[in-house]
Design an enzyme around this catalytic site. Structure first.
Site, PDB file in Angstrom:
ATOM      1  N   SER A 142       0.559  -1.754  -0.096  1.00 55.87           N
ATOM      2  CA  SER A 142       0.251   0.054   0.384  1.00 55.87           C
ATOM      3  C   SER A 142       0.843   1.067  -0.066  1.00 55.87           C
ATOM      4  CB  SER A 142      -0.803   0.183   1.663  1.00 55.87           C
ATOM      5  OG  SER A 142      -1.552   0.821   1.279  1.00 55.87           O
ATOM      6  N   TYR A 155      -1.619  -1.028  10.386  1.00 53.69           N
ATOM      7  CA  TYR A 155      -1.768  -0.965   8.582  1.00 53.69           C
ATOM      8  C   TYR A 155      -0.256  -0.500   7.687  1.00 53.69           C
ATOM      9  CZ  TYR A 155      -3.624  -1.143   4.000  1.00 53.69           C
ATOM     10  OH  TYR A 155      -3.648  -1.250   2.849  1.00 53.69           O
TER      11      TYR A 155
END
Ligand SMILES: NC(=O)c1ccc[n+]([C@@H]2O[C@H](COP(=O)([O-])OP(=O)(O)OC[C@H]3O[C@@H](n4cnc5c(N)ncnc54)[C@H](OP(=O)(O)O)[C@@H]3O)[C@@H](O)[C@H]2O)c1
Length: 245
Positions: A142, A155
């Site tokens: 990501s 995350y």
């Protein structure tokens, strides 16, 4: 070996979003698909759609938190198609929040799905890749790991842990195996569904509807990495909406 035609590609998180879009793109280009995720009904519907269009596909309900499920997915690829060329470690969740909220269960869930899941994928596929003398790991990371914004600490940490593990894998892999990390920016998927803080979830959905691009953008980038000749290893791809800061 180059191109996509005839390659056996296993995808985790294939029941929606990036995994689903990637499956459709690779199937259209002649890959044989092995689809994994928890929601069997969605996997079966996707497999039926691919088969109707002439594609070769099998699917299996798996939870990436279970090591044996990844072994079963890789086993299914070998049983159905005689080999596995590519494992796409794509399943992931993002119940993000400020660290002050102490949502420790969410932290643990992200570590289990986003780090341990891909590691179980590596544990399942690496010995098979070694025996075959070829294989390609692709990990969906990501841009959250590239610019770390508030609420994203854990995350982003899981995605950057996989970035580090993948680089270690690449260093150890030798001349026969390829390792690709792909870092998407905002992509229009169901990703926000896993968010447990409803304010953050609404904000994320709002940002997504404003700027997110469709998941086939990631599918096309993954196809690009797969279709390269065997001596070309695309290591890192970053795909953002043009408007994303
Ligand atoms: N959308 C974005 O903006 C964005 C940006 C950067 C990175 N990413 C990454 O892209 C990847 C795919 O996400 P997406 O955006 O396509 O979201 P999505 O539509 O929510 O897809 C997530 C997929 O992961 C699967 N999954 C979740 N937990 C699982 C588990 N325990 N076992 C097996 N499968 C599991 C889900 O299937 P089941 O629920 O059926 O199991 C689903 O197929 C993730 O790794 C995510 O971190 C997304």
């Amino acid at each position: 070996m180059s191109g996509i035609e005839g390659k056996v590609v296993a995808i985790t998180g294939a029941s929606s979003g990036i995994g689903e879009a990637t499956a459709l793109i690779l199937a259209a280009r002649g890959a044989k698909l092995v689809l994994g995720a928890r929601r069997k009904d969605r996997l079966e519907a996707l497999a039926a759609r691919i088969a109707e269009e002439g594609g070769q596909v099998v699917c299996l309900s798996i939870d990436v938190k279970r090591r044996e499920d990844l072994a079963a997915l890789v086993g299914l690829a070998c049983e159905a198609f005689g080999k596995i060329d590519v494992l796409i470690n794509n399943a992931g969740i993002g119940p993000i929040s400020l660290l002050d909220e102490l949502r420790v269960e969410d932290w643990e869930e992200m570590i289990d799905v986003n780090i341990k899941g891909p590691l179980y994928g590596i544990a399942a596929a690496l010995p098979v890749f070694r025996r075959q003398g070829f294989g390609h790991f692709i990990n969906t990371l990501s841009t959250a790991g590239l610019i770390v914004k508030p609420t994203m600490a854990v995350y982003a940490g899981t995605k950057n842990a996989m970035r580090t593990i993948a680089e270690g894998l690449r260093q150890e892999a030798g001349a026969d195996l390829r390792v690709t990390n792909i870092s998407p920016g905002f992509i229009q998927t169901n990703f926000a569904d896993s968010m447990t803080n409803l304010e953050i979830k609404a904000n994320m959905q709002n940002q997504m509807s404003g700027m997110a691009i469709t998941p086939d953008a990631i599918g096309r980038a993954i196809a690009f990495a797969i279709e390269q000749p065997g001596d070309v290893d695309i290591n890192e791809i970053v795909v953002r909406p043009t408007v994303q800061a």
